[in-house]
Design a protein around this motif. Structure first.
Motif, PDB file in Angstrom:
ATOM      1  N   GLU A  28       0.595  -1.592   0.366  1.00 48.62           N
ATOM      2  CA  GLU A  28       0.187  -0.218   0.051  1.00 48.62           C
ATOM      3  C   GLU A  28       0.807   1.494   0.257  1.00 48.62           C
ATOM      4  N   GLU A  29       1.477   1.261   0.610  1.00 51.71           N
ATOM      5  CA  GLU A  29       2.798   2.226   1.074  1.00 51.71           C
ATOM      6  C   GLU A  29       3.471   2.585  -0.147  1.00 51.71           C
ATOM      7  N   LEU A  30       3.882   1.098  -0.663  1.00 50.23           N
ATOM      8  CA  LEU A  30       5.003   2.033  -2.261  1.00 50.23           C
ATOM      9  C   LEU A  30       4.164   1.387  -3.347  1.00 50.23           C
ATOM     10  N   GLY A  31       2.004   1.908  -3.732  1.00 53.68           N
ATOM     11  CA  GLY A  31       1.406   1.912  -5.085  1.00 53.68           C
ATOM     12  C   GLY A  31       1.634   0.086  -5.508  1.00 53.68           C
ATOM     13  N   SER A  32       1.614  -0.830  -4.849  1.00 52.81           N
ATOM     14  CA  SER A  32       1.863  -2.289  -5.574  1.00 52.81           C
ATOM     15  C   SER A  32       0.608  -2.977  -4.905  1.00 52.81           C
ATOM     16  N   THR A  33       1.807  -4.545  -5.262  1.00 50.16           N
ATOM     17  CA  THR A  33       0.699  -5.786  -4.678  1.00 50.16           C
ATOM     18  C   THR A  33       1.720  -6.324  -3.859  1.00 50.16           C
ATOM     19  N   ALA A  34       1.211  -6.823  -2.843  1.00 49.51           N
ATOM     20  CA  ALA A  34       2.689  -7.920  -1.517  1.00 49.51           C
ATOM     21  C   ALA A  34       2.718  -8.774  -3.030  1.00 49.51           C
ATOM     22  N   GLU A  35       2.062  -9.429  -3.295  1.00 51.71           N
ATOM     23  CA  GLU A  35       2.400 -10.579  -4.726  1.00 51.71           C
ATOM     24  C   GLU A  35       3.572  -9.761  -5.106  1.00 51.71           C
ATOM     25  N   VAL A  36       3.917  -8.658  -6.161  1.00 53.66           N
ATOM     26  CA  VAL A  36       4.620  -8.153  -6.756  1.00 53.66           C
ATOM     27  C   VAL A  36       5.976  -7.780  -5.828  1.00 53.66           C
ATOM     28  N   LEU A  37       5.429  -7.292  -5.016  1.00 56.49           N
ATOM     29  CA  LEU A  37       7.017  -6.911  -3.957  1.00 56.49           C
ATOM     30  C   LEU A  37       7.381  -8.315  -3.858  1.00 56.49           C
ATOM     31  N   ARG A  38       6.653  -9.093  -3.174  1.00 58.72           N
ATOM     32  CA  ARG A  38       7.919 -10.691  -3.018  1.00 58.72           C
ATOM     33  C   ARG A  38       8.749 -10.968  -4.154  1.00 58.72           C
ATOM     34  N   LEU A  39       8.024 -11.039  -5.233  1.00 53.65           N
ATOM     35  CA  LEU A  39       8.560 -11.430  -6.971  1.00 53.65           C
ATOM     36  C   LEU A  39       9.865 -10.532  -6.977  1.00 53.65           C
ATOM     37  N   ARG A  40       9.438  -9.119  -6.434  1.00 57.11           N
ATOM     38  CA  ARG A  40      11.096  -8.245  -6.645  1.00 57.11           C
ATOM     39  C   ARG A  40      11.541  -8.830  -5.580  1.00 57.11           C
ATOM     40  N   VAL A  41      12.029  -8.553  -4.537  1.00 57.25           N
ATOM     41  CA  VAL A  41      12.199  -9.148  -3.402  1.00 57.25           C
ATOM     42  C   VAL A  41      13.127 -11.030  -4.027  1.00 57.25           C
ATOM     43  N   GLN A  42      12.628 -10.798  -4.645  1.00 58.01           N
ATOM     44  CA  GLN A  42      13.439 -12.771  -5.073  1.00 58.01           C
ATOM     45  C   GLN A  42      14.148 -12.558  -6.284  1.00 58.01           C
ATOM     46  N   ALA A  43      13.236 -11.505  -7.371  1.00 56.20           N
ATOM     47  CA  ALA A  43      14.400 -11.964  -8.479  1.00 56.20           C
ATOM     48  C   ALA A  43      15.106 -10.670  -7.654  1.00 56.20           C
ATOM     49  N   LEU A  44      15.281  -9.802  -7.729  1.00 55.95           N
ATOM     50  CA  LEU A  44      16.653  -9.262  -6.896  1.00 55.95           C
ATOM     51  C   LEU A  44      17.875 -10.270  -6.266  1.00 55.95           C
ATOM     52  N   LEU A  45      17.027 -10.951  -4.747  1.00 54.56           N
ATOM     53  CA  LEU A  45      18.204 -11.715  -4.422  1.00 54.56           C
ATOM     54  C   LEU A  45      19.333 -12.916  -5.561  1.00 54.56           C
ATOM     55  N   ASP A  46      18.017 -13.197  -7.139  1.00 56.17           N
ATOM     56  CA  ASP A  46      18.110 -14.309  -7.531  1.00 56.17           C
ATOM     57  C   ASP A  46      19.413 -13.655  -8.970  1.00 56.17           C
ATOM     58  N   ASP A  47      19.389 -12.142  -9.130  1.00 59.05           N
ATOM     59  CA  ASP A  47      20.684 -11.321  -9.761  1.00 59.05           C
ATOM     60  C   ASP A  47      21.171 -10.773  -9.467  1.00 59.05           C
ATOM     61  N   GLY A  48      21.937 -10.982  -7.987  1.00 56.54           N
ATOM     62  CA  GLY A  48      23.082 -10.385  -6.586  1.00 56.54           C
ATOM     63  C   GLY A  48      23.074  -8.940  -6.722  1.00 56.54           C
ATOM     64  N   THR A  49      21.807  -8.811  -7.051  1.00 54.52           N
ATOM     65  CA  THR A  49      21.522  -6.545  -6.804  1.00 54.52           C
ATOM     66  C   THR A  49      21.709  -6.757  -4.878  1.00 54.52           C
ATOM     67  N   LEU A  50      20.876  -8.055  -4.155  1.00 56.09           N
ATOM     68  CA  LEU A  50      20.809  -8.339  -2.924  1.00 56.09           C
ATOM     69  C   LEU A  50      21.383 -10.029  -3.017  1.00 56.09           C
ATOM     70  N   THR A  51      22.334  -9.263  -1.465  1.00 51.74           N
ATOM     71  CA  THR A  51      23.016 -11.081  -1.014  1.00 51.74           C
ATOM     72  C   THR A  51      22.412 -11.679  -0.247  1.00 51.74           C
ATOM     73  N   ARG A  52      21.289 -11.226   0.438  1.00 52.61           N
ATOM     74  CA  ARG A  52      20.911 -11.327   1.243  1.00 52.61           C
ATOM     75  C   ARG A  52      19.247  -9.999   2.497  1.00 52.61           C
TER      76      ARG A  52
END
Length: 147
Positions: A28-52
């Motif tokens: 709600e704060e970011l104007g998205s959905t919970a599912e989209v945000l969880r998928l974004r975090v996973q994608a950022l982990l998968d591509d190495g942008t986030l390491t943890r």
């Protein structure tokens, strides 16, 4: 990385909202959905942008212990010793420094005695002396890296 990824990373550096449904509140704060945000975090982990991505615990209050440690590793053995440390679950991470003590690492154990035992095991396996630099005082600096 798009603008939503940047907003998500910047917001997550301050933690998830402490509510019953944190992902929904964040969405709600970011104007998205919970599912989209969880998928974004996973994608950022998968591509190495986030390491943890995970919680930060006060290990002392839970009965455990952390310590910063270092080894003076001969250059010819550096990669082999790094591999030995990386295989140990107690080693949170290790890195090279341009110094006599050229391999630094963090140990995290369930008990303070575990630190002592792990250091002894590292010394036995590597034949090198561990420089143990335990925390003397905790400082909370509120580190944040805007992206």
């Amino acid at each position: 990385m798009d603008e939503l990824d940047r907003q998500l990373i910047n917001r997550l550096q301050h933690g998830l909202p402490l509510v019953r449904h944190p992902w929904e509140a964040l969405a709600e704060e970011l104007g998205s959905t919970a599912e989209v945000l969880r998928l974004r975090v996973q994608a950022l982990l998968d591509d190495g942008t986030l390491t943890r991505f995970g919680p930060m615990f006060d290990i002392d209050r839970l009965g455990g212990a952390f310590t910063l440690a270092a080894l003076s590793v001969p250059e010819a053995r550096f990669d082999a010793v790094a591999a030995q440390l990386e295989a140990m679950p107690e080693v949170a991470h290790n890195y090279r420094r341009e110094h006599q003590w050229n391999m630094w690492f963090v140990l995290g154990c369930e008990t303070p005695q575990g630190i002592t035992e792990t250091i002894a095991r590292i010394e036995a396996q590597t034949g090198l002396t561990v420089l143990n630099l335990p925390k003397e005082e905790t400082f909370h600096v509120g580190l944040h890296f805007p992206v």
